[in-house]
Design a protein around this motif. Structure first.
Motif, PDB file in Angstrom:
ATOM      1  N   GLY B  85      43.578  30.306  47.342  1.00 30.44           N
ATOM      2  CA  GLY B  85      42.539  31.295  47.611  1.00 30.44           C
ATOM      3  C   GLY B  85      42.937  32.661  47.096  1.00 30.44           C
ATOM      4  O   GLY B  85      42.159  33.340  46.419  1.00 30.44           O
ATOM      5  N   ILE B  86      44.170  33.060  47.413  1.00 31.34           N
ATOM      6  CA  ILE B  86      44.587  34.398  46.999  1.00 31.34           C
ATOM      7  C   ILE B  86      44.760  34.449  45.495  1.00 31.34           C
ATOM      8  O   ILE B  86      44.456  35.463  44.860  1.00 31.34           O
ATOM      9  CB  ILE B  86      45.879  34.836  47.743  1.00 31.34           C
ATOM     10  N   LEU B  87      45.182  33.346  44.870  1.00 28.64           N
ATOM     11  CA  LEU B  87      45.343  33.364  43.415  1.00 28.64           C
ATOM     12  C   LEU B  87      43.991  33.499  42.719  1.00 28.64           C
ATOM     13  O   LEU B  87      43.855  34.261  41.754  1.00 28.64           O
ATOM     14  CB  LEU B  87      46.031  32.086  42.945  1.00 28.64           C
ATOM     15  N   SER B  88      43.000  32.759  43.187  1.00 24.73           N
ATOM     16  CA  SER B  88      41.699  32.875  42.525  1.00 24.73           C
ATOM     17  C   SER B  88      41.071  34.222  42.838  1.00 24.73           C
ATOM     18  O   SER B  88      40.311  34.761  42.028  1.00 24.73           O
ATOM     19  CB  SER B  88      40.780  31.733  42.932  1.00 24.73           C
ATOM     20  N   PHE B  89      41.404  34.800  44.006  1.00 23.88           N
ATOM     21  CA  PHE B  89      40.944  36.144  44.322  1.00 23.88           C
ATOM     22  C   PHE B  89      41.488  37.136  43.310  1.00 23.88           C
ATOM     23  O   PHE B  89      40.746  37.975  42.776  1.00 23.88           O
ATOM     24  CB  PHE B  89      41.383  36.505  45.746  1.00 23.88           C
ATOM     25  N   VAL B  90      42.799  37.036  43.008  1.00 19.52           N
ATOM     26  CA  VAL B  90      43.401  37.936  42.027  1.00 19.52           C
ATOM     27  C   VAL B  90      42.785  37.699  40.658  1.00 19.52           C
ATOM     28  O   VAL B  90      42.385  38.623  39.955  1.00 19.52           O
ATOM     29  CB  VAL B  90      44.930  37.721  41.957  1.00 19.52           C
ATOM     30  N   HIS B  91      42.663  36.431  40.310  1.00 18.44           N
ATOM     31  CA  HIS B  91      42.216  36.068  38.968  1.00 18.44           C
ATOM     32  C   HIS B  91      40.797  36.541  38.699  1.00 18.44           C
ATOM     33  O   HIS B  91      40.498  37.004  37.599  1.00 18.44           O
ATOM     34  CB  HIS B  91      42.335  34.551  38.831  1.00 18.44           C
ATOM     35  N   SER B  92      39.909  36.421  39.672  1.00 19.66           N
ATOM     36  CA  SER B  92      38.531  36.798  39.376  1.00 19.66           C
ATOM     37  C   SER B  92      38.165  38.161  39.956  1.00 19.66           C
ATOM     38  O   SER B  92      37.866  39.084  39.217  1.00 19.66           O
ATOM     39  CB  SER B  92      37.565  35.734  39.874  1.00 19.66           C
ATOM     40  N   THR B  93      38.214  38.314  41.265  1.00 24.08           N
ATOM     41  CA  THR B  93      37.695  39.539  41.875  1.00 24.08           C
ATOM     42  C   THR B  93      38.489  40.769  41.452  1.00 24.08           C
ATOM     43  O   THR B  93      37.906  41.767  40.990  1.00 24.08           O
ATOM     44  CB  THR B  93      37.724  39.424  43.394  1.00 24.08           C
ATOM     45  N   ASP B 104      41.515  35.689  31.589  1.00 25.69           N
ATOM     46  CA  ASP B 104      41.199  34.594  30.678  1.00 25.69           C
ATOM     47  C   ASP B 104      41.510  33.230  31.265  1.00 25.69           C
ATOM     48  O   ASP B 104      40.714  32.304  31.134  1.00 25.69           O
ATOM     49  CB  ASP B 104      41.952  34.782  29.355  1.00 25.69           C
ATOM     50  N   SER B 105      42.677  33.104  31.876  1.00 24.66           N
ATOM     51  CA  SER B 105      42.967  31.784  32.456  1.00 24.66           C
ATOM     52  C   SER B 105      44.007  31.881  33.550  1.00 24.66           C
ATOM     53  O   SER B 105      44.805  32.809  33.589  1.00 24.66           O
ATOM     54  CB  SER B 105      43.466  30.838  31.369  1.00 24.66           C
ATOM     55  N   LEU B 106      43.948  30.900  34.452  1.00 25.13           N
ATOM     56  CA  LEU B 106      44.936  30.792  35.531  1.00 25.13           C
ATOM     57  C   LEU B 106      45.529  29.405  35.444  1.00 25.13           C
ATOM     58  O   LEU B 106      44.813  28.419  35.526  1.00 25.13           O
ATOM     59  CB  LEU B 106      44.247  31.014  36.880  1.00 25.13           C
ATOM     60  N   GLU B 107      46.850  29.316  35.243  1.00 25.11           N
ATOM     61  CA  GLU B 107      47.470  27.999  35.075  1.00 25.11           C
ATOM     62  C   GLU B 107      48.605  27.832  36.060  1.00 25.11           C
ATOM     63  O   GLU B 107      49.239  28.790  36.462  1.00 25.11           O
ATOM     64  CB  GLU B 107      48.059  27.877  33.659  1.00 25.11           C
ATOM     65  N   LYS B 108      48.874  26.565  36.382  1.00 15.07           N
ATOM     66  CA  LYS B 108      50.024  26.252  37.225  1.00 15.07           C
ATOM     67  C   LYS B 108      51.175  25.883  36.321  1.00 15.07           C
ATOM     68  O   LYS B 108      51.005  25.156  35.358  1.00 15.07           O
ATOM     69  CB  LYS B 108      49.667  25.082  38.135  1.00 15.07           C
ATOM     70  N   GLY B 109      52.344  26.417  36.636  1.00 12.77           N
ATOM     71  CA  GLY B 109      53.508  26.129  35.804  1.00 12.77           C
ATOM     72  C   GLY B 109      53.913  24.675  35.933  1.00 12.77           C
ATOM     73  O   GLY B 109      53.804  24.063  36.988  1.00 12.77           O
ATOM     74  N   THR B 110      54.430  24.108  34.828  1.00 16.66           N
ATOM     75  CA  THR B 110      54.777  22.686  34.858  1.00 16.66           C
ATOM     76  C   THR B 110      56.217  22.465  35.294  1.00 16.66           C
ATOM     77  O   THR B 110      56.559  21.430  35.840  1.00 16.66           O
ATOM     78  CB  THR B 110      54.588  22.061  33.468  1.00 16.66           C
TER      79      THR B 110
END
Lengths: 148, 215
Positions: B85-93, B104-110
């Motif tokens: 939730g907090i990551l998508s909050f940072v990424h979009s809002t 541009d994009s939010l990715e999870k590290g492998t």
């Protein structure tokens, strides 16, 4: 109108950054210390409840005789790692009162929260330090008279 | 601004309404201010790491305030209690409010469990900045990394956030990636919280006990 009410803003590390007696009754000598003691005792319960919901207003979290503690949690937040247990401390607006006016209390918290955000936006204000603005004090007391 | 009407003058900032107001600030004004910020810090420090740390600290203060303000304005006073939730909050809002568009994009590290990356083709703060070759891998995006760190730290998800240049074939300028590495407490928190709630339920009354069993 509440007879007794004590309002406190507690920042991280459980340090109060603002407190005010906003009740309309005459103040007794020992009442102030007792109110602060009750509010501090309620902090543990707040920590449990804060993570279980994403709402900000936590309603009444504790009782002492006939005084009720209501709490409103803001977004700013600091984690303390204590041994094996995580103690999470938001900035909390806490009110000790004996009235049952929930809507009034919720509106009071929301208005004070807005005032607190305006104080926080000041780039020269260090988050977690005492709020010393007399204007803030005046406004909080006016809001208390209006909503409580 | 003729004809808009007189703006009410407030004697104290506490009286001013917290509404949206003017959303936009002149880009050139910001670019000048930011370049002065970087230049001032350059005179104060001896090495690159210190400069990055200072920019990060400046961004941290911004991030703390942005979190509180946006929770109030955009989300109607609902806090984030979940990591995604907090990551998508940072990424979009947060990105939308600060830079006018979502990241541009939010990715999870492998490689690691708790690493995430926010990528941007070109950071707004870097648009008018060029680094000389002898500064190596210094990235003024450290300011933006500081903002993200401020938001995450103050929301209860401590993390180490850094900004990196990632060269992409076919493009002249490298892409900028903000790397977020969460501290260990973040993964452990939900379990300890559950433990704490279940074993402290003796404090609560009968009705409340039912509530705590809904994780």
């Amino acid at each position: 109108m509440a007879n007794t009410a004590c309002f406190m803003i507690v920042a991280r590390n459980d340090i109060p950054i603002y407190e005010a007696e906003v009740g309309s009754a005459a103040k007794r000598e020992d009442a102030a210390q007792l109110h602060q003691f009750i509010l501090h005792a309620a902090l543990d319960v707040v920590q449990d409840l804060a993570w279980t919901t994403s709402a900000m207003f936590l309603k009444s979290v504790d009782r002492f005789n006939d005084l009720v503690v209501s709490v409103y949690v803001t977004a700013v937040f600091k984690m303390l790692v204590c041994f094996f247990l995580n103690l999470t401390t938001h900035t909390r607006l806490m009110l000790l009162h004996d009235s049952r006016n929930e809507d009034g209390i919720k509106s009071f918290f929301q208005e004070v929260h807005e005032l607190y955000i305006k104080i926080l936006l000041n780039p020269l204000y260090l988050p977690g330090s005492r709020i010393t603005s007399t204007h803030f004090d005046t406004k909080v007391r006016a809001l208390a008279r209006k909503y409580l | 601004m003729i004809g808009v009407g007189k703006m009410k003058l407030y004697s104290n900032v506490l009286d001013k309404p917290l509404s949206k107001g003017k959303q936009e600030v002149s880009l050139s004004a910001f670019a000048f201010l930011f370049s002065e910020l970087v230049q001032y810090n350059q005179t104060q420090v001896d090495n690159i790491a210190e400069l990055e740390r200072r920019l990060e600290d400046a961004g941290y203060a911004v991030g703390a305030r942005v979190l509180e303000l946006l929770c109030n304005r955009e989300k109607g006073n609902r806090r984030e209690t979940r990591l995604l939730g907090i990551l998508s909050f940072v990424h979009s809002t947060v990105w939308k409010v600060l830079f006018g568009k979502v990241a541009d994009s939010l990715e999870k590290g492998t490689e690691h469990e708790d690493e995430y990356m926010i990528s941007e083709k070109e950071l707004l703060v870097n648009r008018f900045i060029s680094s000389p070759k002898d500064m190596g891998t210094f990235n003024c995006g450290a300011f933006v990394a500081g903002i993200v760190k401020g938001v995450l730290d103050n929301a209860g998800f401590p993390a180490v956030v850094t900004a990196h240049f990632v060269p992409i074939e076919g493009q002249q300028r490298p892409r900028t990636t903000i790397l977020i590495k969460f501290a260990d407490e973040v993964n452990a928190c939900p379990y300890l919280l559950l433990y704490f709630i279940l074993f402290s339920s003796t404090k609560l009354s009968g009705n409340d006990l039912i509530l705590t069993h809904v994780p």
